[in-house]
Scaffold this active site. Structure first.
Site, PDB file in Angstrom:
ATOM      1  N   ASP A  31       0.822  -1.204   0.000  1.00 46.54           N
ATOM      2  CA  ASP A  31       0.000   0.000   0.000  1.00 46.54           C
ATOM      3  C   ASP A  31       0.864   1.265   0.000  1.00 46.54           C
ATOM      4  O   ASP A  31       1.874   1.336   0.700  1.00 46.54           O
ATOM      5  CB  ASP A  31      -0.878  -0.014   1.268  1.00 46.54           C
ATOM      6  CG  ASP A  31      -1.943   1.064   1.256  1.00 46.54           C
ATOM      7  OD1 ASP A  31      -2.803   1.025   0.365  1.00 46.54           O
ATOM      8  OD2 ASP A  31      -1.923   1.943   2.146  1.00 46.54           O
ATOM      9  N   GLU A  81       1.338  -0.438  -5.012  1.00 51.89           N
ATOM     10  CA  GLU A  81       0.393   0.635  -5.307  1.00 51.89           C
ATOM     11  C   GLU A  81       1.210   1.924  -5.309  1.00 51.89           C
ATOM     12  O   GLU A  81       1.649   2.389  -4.255  1.00 51.89           O
ATOM     13  CB  GLU A  81      -0.697   0.718  -4.233  1.00 51.89           C
ATOM     14  CG  GLU A  81      -1.769   1.706  -4.633  1.00 51.89           C
ATOM     15  CD  GLU A  81      -2.230   2.628  -3.524  1.00 51.89           C
ATOM     16  OE1 GLU A  81      -3.183   3.377  -3.765  1.00 51.89           O
ATOM     17  OE2 GLU A  81      -1.646   2.627  -2.423  1.00 51.89           O
TER      18      GLU A  81
HETATM   19  C1  NOJ Z   1      -4.467   3.102  -0.673  1.00 52.00           C
HETATM   20  C2  NOJ Z   1      -5.660   2.221  -0.594  1.00 52.00           C
HETATM   21  O1  NOJ Z   1      -5.896   1.677  -1.860  1.00 52.00           O
HETATM   22  C3  NOJ Z   1      -6.809   3.053  -0.110  1.00 52.00           C
HETATM   23  O2  NOJ Z   1      -8.010   2.336  -0.134  1.00 52.00           O
HETATM   24  C4  NOJ Z   1      -6.516   3.556   1.271  1.00 52.00           C
HETATM   25  O3  NOJ Z   1      -7.517   4.462   1.685  1.00 52.00           O
HETATM   26  C5  NOJ Z   1      -5.166   4.271   1.323  1.00 52.00           C
HETATM   27  N1  NOJ Z   1      -4.136   3.560   0.647  1.00 52.00           N
HETATM   28  C6  NOJ Z   1      -4.735   4.468   2.753  1.00 52.00           C
HETATM   29  O4  NOJ Z   1      -4.330   3.216   3.265  1.00 52.00           O
END
Ligand code: NOJ
Length: 543
Positions: A200, A243
């Site tokens: 993440d 991500e």
């Molecule tokens: C990215 C995630 O995809 C999202 O859903 C989340 O709110 C943020 N990171 C914070 O963890």
């Protein structure tokens, strides 16, 4: 090539609590998910990515974790988790899980200890400031909802940093103890059988926190190498899927030819793809594909249409974004954070199966590993009555029965309401009805997945963009070990045809097409219907 399994994988993302409730308490769970692996198998999924399922106050759908070594009790137990992993393995599916270590929940015992006592060993696990930092509104990720990136904590009598919501304090990743703990978390889940992590918020994770603590970190990417090295020592086949909404220029530092992140989501390409779909021309996508760096070595791009968040169009120009909004989400309530759409794929196309199939075929034809958001394979819609991104996370629609077959609990006890009215309601859109009918949307998508799985050229090989002299068409030639697959997609709402300069017609074998009469016409002409697509295998070719 088993070690490069991810290059030919079909990844399917599941939010466990919204997928299938086995014990009737209104919340999806691991027993329910294990029970529904048939559906994933039928679709052709080879890797399941689980959204966070850890203990959490769930103020950000579980991305606010309060214990990294457990399971949210409503979703099951560690035992249920391992049973699920084994059941997936039995069907040849791997599982990857979210690694959310940029921040914790403010309820995490580490943060509670950190705020309560300046002498606590956990104090430096977070990023504190005694004085109010300048520009506390810089770098907000959720504009309109999030107010600042620094918040004053009365207990600590200090300010803490949070890239995301204020209940998600950022971990101080410049602290070696924090980095050790991240590896320990990874080791734990690897030991339970996962095949890697969706990492993440990577750009924020490696943001040089040292700068914040006045000790500049020289190479912010070094942490990614550290994580990768640990991972491969523990489990050779495991992967990291980042991500990272980054530019193509930054990408090589994230991949390091697969020595850091194995895969990175192609956010740039995703936005150009939607711009192309909105404008009904392939030009923007073709340009971005041409500009996209080759990840090199073990690296691979991950491609997607929609995910559990908003469709983020923040990298487009304002005019481009407005075009996408006009095409796919004109109502202000569909828009979010001044940059995106909180809609599902099917509703953005108003349920138009022709265009939806073309979009799915395109996803599977693109160089990279496709990632599918649960429910999109049956054409589910969103619930705009839910706050923010929750709109796209409604319960999986299994049947026309009670709660769409998701749960036997009373309707008002569901973790989120199931969509029970309108054309996207479960009476019309559900897995049971579609799996029964051979000509359903689900089966069309499953056929595409099957074509993709039998085309390792796309996942493993190189790709050429074929110039057929028409901006509205995207023709790709994917090649690997002397074999070649050609895919063609028509972005326009009118039929099209084209010739391949160097192909003899007898060499082309149709693999997939939306046209009942086949794509190849008499004189070697390849024809596509409005928003049509075709996949052709070239025989006997050496490249
Ligand atoms: C990215 C995630 O995809 C999202 O859903 C989340 O709110 C943020 N990171 C914070 O963890």
């Amino acid at each position: 090539m088993a070690n490069l399994w991810y290059k030919n994988a079909i990844v399917y993302c599941v939010d466990v609590k919204s997928f299938m409730d086995a014990n009737g308490d209104g919340t999806g769970d691991f027993v329910g998910l294990a029970d529904r692996l048939d559906h994933l198998e039928r679709l052709g999924v080879t890797c399941i990515w689980l959204n966070p399922f850890y203990p959490s106050p769930r103020r950000d759908n579980g991305y606010d974790i309060s214990d990294y070594y457990g399971i949210d009790p409503a979703l099951g137990t560690l035992g249920d988790f391992v049973e699920f992993i084994e059941a997936a393995k039995d069907r040849g599916m791997r599982v990857i899980v979210d690694l959310v270590v940029n921040h914790t929940s403010d309820q995490h015992p580490w943060f509670q200890a950190s705020r309560a006592d300046p002498n606590s060993p956990y104090r430096d696990w977070y990023v504190w400031r005694d004085e109010k930092p300048d520009n506390i509104t810089d770098g907000i990720v959720f504009p309109g909802v999030q107010k600042a990136t620094w918040t004053y904590d009365r207990t600590a009598k200090a300010w803490y940093m949070h890239r995301f919501y204020k209940f998600q304090p950022d971990l101080n990743t410049a602290n070696p103890a924090v980095r050790q703990e991240i590896l320990k978390i990874m080791g734990f889940w690897l030991a339970l059988g996962v095949s890697g992590f969706r990492v993440d918020a990577v750009p924020f994770l490696i943001e040089p926190r040292g700068v914040l603590t006045d000790k500049p970190v020289v190479d912010p990417h070094a942490m990614l190498t550290e994580i990768h090295d640990f991972l491969s020592w523990r489990k050779a086949e495991a992967i990291l899927l980042a991500e990272a909404n980054i530019s193509y220029e930054e990408a090589p530092d994230y991949f390091a030819a697969g020595d850091r992140m194995t895969m990175v989501f192609d956010f740039v390409g995703n936005q150009q793809l939607f711009l192309s779909l909105a404008r009904k021309t392939a030009a923007p996508l073709r340009r971005s594909l041409a500009a996209r760096p080759d990840p090199q070595g073990m690296g691979q791009w991950a491609v997607f249409l929609r995910n559990h968040d908003e469709l983020n169009l923040g990298n487009l120009t304002e005019q481009e974004r407005e075009q996408c909004f006009a095409a796919f989400g004109p109502d202000p309530d569909m828009q979010i954070y001044d940059r995106g759409l909180r809609r599902r794929l099917a509703s953005m196309f108003d349920g138009d199966e022709t265009r939806l199939k073309m979009a799915f075929s395109l996803l599977l034809a693109l160089p990279g590993t496709p990632v599918i958001w649960y429910g999109d394979e049956i054409g589910m819609g969103e619930d705009l009555a839910l706050p923010e991104r929750e709109a796209v996370r409604t319960p999986m629609q299994w049947s026309p029965g009670h709660n769409g077959g998701f749960s036997e609990a009373p309707k008002d006890e569901l973790v989120r309401p199931a969509i029970d009215s309108g054309k996207f309601g479960y009476h019309h859109i559900n897995a049971a009805m579609q799996t029964q009918h051979r000509n359903s949307f689900f089966h069309a998508i499953a056929d595409m997945v099957s074509a993709r799985r039998s085309s390792p050229e796309i996942g493993w090989g190189g790709v050429d963009i074929v110039d057929v002299g028409d901006d509205e068409l995207l023709v790709l030639s994917s090649h690997w070990r002397g074999n070649r697959v050609i895919t063609a997609h028509n972005f326009a709402g009118t039929p099209k045809s084209f010739h391949l300069a160097d192909e003899g017609i007898e060499e082309l074998m149709p693999m997939l097409t939306d046209s009942p009469t086949g794509p190849i016409k008499g004189d070697g002409e390849i024809s596509l219907s409005a928003f049509g697509y075709c996949w052709l295998r070239c025989n006997g070719e050496r490249r």
